[in-house]
Design an enzyme around this catalytic site. Structure first.
Site, mmCIF file in Angstrom:
data_model
loop_
_atom_site.group_PDB
_atom_site.id
_atom_site.type_symbol
_atom_site.label_atom_id
_atom_site.label_comp_id
_atom_site.label_asym_id
_atom_site.label_seq_id
_atom_site.Cartn_x
_atom_site.Cartn_y
_atom_site.Cartn_z
ATOM 1 N N GLU A 29 0.844 -1.358 -0.285
ATOM 2 C CA GLU A 29 0.117 0.016 0.114
ATOM 3 C C GLU A 29 0.799 1.063 0.117
ATOM 4 O O GLU A 29 2.059 1.374 0.779
ATOM 5 C CB GLU A 29 -0.822 -0.053 1.509
ATOM 6 C CG GLU A 29 -2.034 -0.959 1.300
ATOM 7 C CD GLU A 29 -2.086 -1.480 2.604
ATOM 8 O OE1 GLU A 29 -3.229 -2.373 2.854
ATOM 9 O OE2 GLU A 29 -1.160 -1.526 3.465
ATOM 10 N N SER A 53 -5.797 -4.419 0.673
ATOM 11 C CA SER A 53 -6.388 -5.751 0.370
ATOM 12 C C SER A 53 -5.234 -6.787 0.907
ATOM 13 O O SER A 53 -4.831 -7.408 0.035
ATOM 14 C CB SER A 53 -6.663 -5.998 -1.197
ATOM 15 O OG SER A 53 -7.374 -5.030 -1.532
ATOM 16 N N GLU A 54 -4.811 -6.537 2.203
ATOM 17 C CA GLU A 54 -3.680 -7.665 2.528
ATOM 18 C C GLU A 54 -3.921 -9.071 2.090
ATOM 19 O O GLU A 54 -3.008 -9.826 1.709
ATOM 20 C CB GLU A 54 -3.611 -7.547 4.034
ATOM 21 C CG GLU A 54 -2.850 -6.199 4.644
ATOM 22 C CD GLU A 54 -3.761 -5.125 4.742
ATOM 23 O OE1 GLU A 54 -5.136 -5.203 4.300
ATOM 24 O OE2 GLU A 54 -3.256 -3.905 5.128
ATOM 25 N N ASP A 79 0.517 -5.989 12.563
ATOM 26 C CA ASP A 79 -0.797 -6.134 13.090
ATOM 27 C C ASP A 79 -1.601 -6.396 11.800
ATOM 28 O O ASP A 79 -2.468 -7.469 12.074
ATOM 29 C CB ASP A 79 -1.026 -4.792 13.684
ATOM 30 C CG ASP A 79 -0.242 -4.364 14.822
ATOM 31 O OD1 ASP A 79 -0.596 -4.311 15.975
ATOM 32 O OD2 ASP A 79 0.810 -3.794 14.430
ATOM 33 N N ILE A 81 -0.960 -8.149 9.375
ATOM 34 C CA ILE A 81 -0.982 -9.524 8.760
ATOM 35 C C ILE A 81 -2.215 -10.379 9.075
ATOM 36 O O ILE A 81 -2.472 -11.287 8.525
ATOM 37 C CB ILE A 81 0.586 -10.142 9.187
ATOM 38 C CG1 ILE A 81 0.878 -11.076 8.159
ATOM 39 C CG2 ILE A 81 0.150 -10.828 10.923
ATOM 40 C CD1 ILE A 81 2.383 -11.540 8.605
ATOM 41 N N HIS A 123 -1.981 -1.628 16.648
ATOM 42 C CA HIS A 123 -0.878 -0.789 15.817
ATOM 43 C C HIS A 123 0.440 -0.981 16.572
ATOM 44 O O HIS A 123 1.419 -0.290 16.038
ATOM 45 C CB HIS A 123 -1.273 0.618 15.563
ATOM 46 C CG HIS A 123 -2.441 0.752 14.729
ATOM 47 N ND1 HIS A 123 -3.568 0.362 15.074
ATOM 48 C CD2 HIS A 123 -2.828 0.896 13.362
ATOM 49 C CE1 HIS A 123 -4.779 0.592 14.277
ATOM 50 N NE2 HIS A 123 -4.164 1.022 13.066
#
Lengths: 335, 342
Positions: A29, A53-54, A79, A81, A123
């Site tokens: 991103e 859009s991980e 975080d 992931i 985070h």
């Protein structure tokens, strides 16, 4: 040897590898903005802006690696992931086994991690214990610019998936971006030796090789990332009380340099783990098992994150493995 | 113009202006995402909510919470990290929760959609004629969990209103550069009832939300409201892209130097390199254009203009909101050295 920041060291290792190996692509991103120099040098065909859009871009990285590319995937924070864990847990990490050892998945996941700048418990996590538990993954956690460069360079030549943790507290670029935002009104407890240092272009650091940062015979302190610097400061103060600590920077959690840990604990008979990750079912417990499996029964303590990382700066500072907590635990082990 | 809508917009803006000041003073840590520019959407939608309705929010959560009536002092105390804050100082601004208002937020982009679906499911089982509203952004609609919820909510016929605030940005990337199709069309393809409004026009938002929410309370299929509006303060306070866009010669100097250096080194396909640099330049221009606060782009200014026919009411509202925010700030800063005047 030129000096640079921790974050810049990783950037440099990636840039050098991209110049050498045309199969390396960078995905993430905002990378056209965050890694603008790489766009200017390698173009948009190799530096790919990802939507938020991980799950898709981590999964696509696994597929791209299967197809012959070597993707570097940047997460904004480890975080996140959680959103795309399937690609890492069930695909990247399994391909080697499922293909009978003939098909590897060379993906480098660059994962900014950790707290210390007041961004809250969604985070500021570390999560390397959770990831290092997964067979098939390599997990590296540098604590200095030299190791950040060297481990990144090694990871980019490795044929399997690697998660590279980039402590945001050590990375001046992230700290400015996420924490300071051009303000003079906030301060951070940054370990100087971790944030800036000499980097030798081309120098690699082997996987699974710890570094003994300080020698001592009374107590072994094992740590990674920011924890190494906190441990070294604690060791300085403990030396003034006559307690000599051996500080081991593990650098790589999977593979783990069990031998260096075991040899040290055999001499000191005391093991303290300083870890910014969660206390239970993680690195700290793993190192206790390593000692026990070697037939050692050291006195043992762990200084870790006990609960969800609190947002308020003073609560966060108290919850992280700080120098005072390490000293207190060391004194209990050596009394 | 309904005076209460103007009041709610003004409350949301004044709250964020106060927060920005606290952030600059260093009293708020970490990322601080303001909802400036989204006031008309928050006021136009949230004023329709009743007790028992759920509210699922993202990282830009202040305006809907302010309009929903969550106590301002407790919100501010949370941002200041105090033990009597909403989350006892342990949560922070991206993680504001009020059980009393069935309102939750998340710093994980896209998470508000499944959260909203779950709140809607609970409403449908436990609270007849109650609904849930999920606020999200255009960038978040590329998350798998968001797209999956577009299906799930229809499959379960949930009383869920998704309000997609389309500010054309996905963090520091233009949504259009990383998206296929259009948000409303996506929802329509899954069978949602959809509407599209100018998110700067509070009356238009209010009317559209009234229709959709009214149908939801009668058991109609989930509803999707696309509202376009500006992002006036960048992705978060201190946004480096916005600073670079505004002052390229000072704040952008280092990056421009690095880019120029990299451009001279041996590398990839020239067209792709030039194209990338041009795209970055375009991003900076767009960041600057999107953040113009004065004039027609600011929904609050539009609402204020609409109140011009009734200056006495307008002035009274402005005084009352000013006093409300000032006293909330004073109460929130009671134990901060220097208080409101520092």
């Amino acid at each position: 040897m030129p000096e640079c920041t921790f974050g810049r060291a990783i950037d440099l290792a990636i840039e050098h590898a991209m110049a050498r190996d045309a199969t390396i692509v960078l995905i993430g991103e905002d990378v056209p903005m965050l890694r603008a120099p790489l766009v200017a040098r390698f173009g948009t065909g190799r530096v790919l802006a990802a939507p938020i859009s991980e799950a898709a871009f981590l999964g696509a990285a696994a597929g791209a690696a299967m197809g012959g590319l070597r993707p570097v995937v940047e997460l904004y924070m480890v975080d996140f992931i959680g959103v795309g864990l399937d690609a890492v847990l069930n695909h990247m990490a399994k391909l080697d086994t499922f293909s009978g050892g003939g098909w590897r998945c060379p993906v480098l996941i660059r994962a900014p991690s950790g707290g210390g700048y007041g961004d809250g418990g969604q985070h500021g996590q570390s999560l390397w214990g959770m990831l290092a538990a997964i067979p098939g993954l390599t997990v590296v956690v540098p604590s200095t610019p030299a190791d950040a460069y060297g481990l990144t360079a090694t990871a980019l030549g490795h044929d399997g998936p690697v998660v590279l943790f980039e402590s945001k507290l050590l990375s001046a670029e992230w700290l400015e971006f996420l924490g300071r935002g051009a303000r003079d009104s906030v301060t951070f407890d940054v370990p100087p030796a971790g944030a800036r240092g000499a980097v030798e272009p081309g120098a690699t650091v082997p996987l699974g090789q710890a570094a003994v940062r300080r020698q001592g015979g009374d107590l072994t302190i094992a740590a990674v990332a920011v924890g190494v610097h906190r441990a070294l400061e604690a060791a300085d103060r403990l030396a003034a009380k006559g307690i000599e600590c051996e500080v081991i920077d593990l650098r790589s959690l999977r593979p783990l340099d069990r031998r260096t840990v075991v040899e040290s604990v055999r001499r000191t008979s005391r093991l303290l783990v300083a870890d910014e990750d969660y206390v239970a079912y993680g690195l700290a417990g793993e190192l206790a098992a390593v000692a026990l499996e070697a037939g050692l029964t050291p006195r043992y303590a762990r200084v870790c994150l006990e609960d969800t990382l609190p947002y308020a700066r003073h609560l966060e500072a108290a919850a992280l493995p700080n120098v005072e907590r390490i000293i207190a635990a060391a004194l209990r082990l050596t009394d | 113009m309904h005076p209460d809508l103007y009041r709610q917009m003004l409350r949301a803006r004044a709250y964020e202006v106060a927060v920005a000041d606290l952030w600059r003073r260093g009293l708020i840590s970490g990322e601080m995402h303001l909802g400036t520019g989204e006031e008309a959407v928050a006021a136009g939608v949230v004023t329709h909510l009743r007790d028992g309705d759920g509210l699922a929010l993202a990282h830009r959560c202040s305006p809907p919470l302010v309009v929903r009536g969550v106590p301002l002092v407790r919100m501010l105390r949370e941002l200041l990290g105090k033990p009597d804050g909403l989350g006892h100082g342990r949560a922070g601004h991206m993680h504001l929760f009020s059980r009393e208002h069935l309102a939750g937020s998340s710093g994980v982009v896209g998470a508000s959609l499944p959260m909203g679906a779950g709140l809607a499911l609970a409403a449908s089982r436990l609270r007849p004629r109650r609904i849930a509203v999920a606020f999200t952004g255009d960038g978040a609609l590329n998350q798998g969990m968001a797209l999956e919820t577009l299906n799930l909510a229809v499959a379960w016929n949930l009383p869920l209103l998704v309000v997609c605030i389309d500010n054309r940005w996905a963090i520091a990337t233009r949504s259009a550069d990383v998206s296929g199709g259009e948000p409303g069309e996506r929802a329509a393809a899954f069978g949602w009832q959809t509407a599209r409004v100018d998110g700067r026009d509070v009356l238009a938002v209010h009317a559209a939300a009234q229709t959709l929410i009214g149908r939801l309370r009668k058991g109609r299929k989930p509803a999707f409201l696309l509202a376009t509006c500006p992002r006036l303060d960048g992705h978060f306070l201190g946004d480096p892209m916005l600073r670079m866009a505004r002052q390229p010669l000072t704040d952008g100097r280092e990056l421009l130097g690095e880019v120029a250096g990299a451009a001279t080194r041996k590398g990839g396909d020239l067209l792709r390199r030039v194209g990338g640099v041009l795209r970055m330049t375009r991003l900076l221009v767009q960041a600057r254009a999107g953040a113009e606060r004065d004039g027609r782009g600011d929904p609050l200014q539009q609402a204020r203009d609409a109140m011009a026919r009734d200056p006495e009411v307008r002035d009274r509202i402005e005084h009352e909101v000013h006093d409300e925010i000032a006293s909330a700030l004073e109460a929130a800063l009671i134990d901060t050295p220097g208080g409101v005047d520092a």
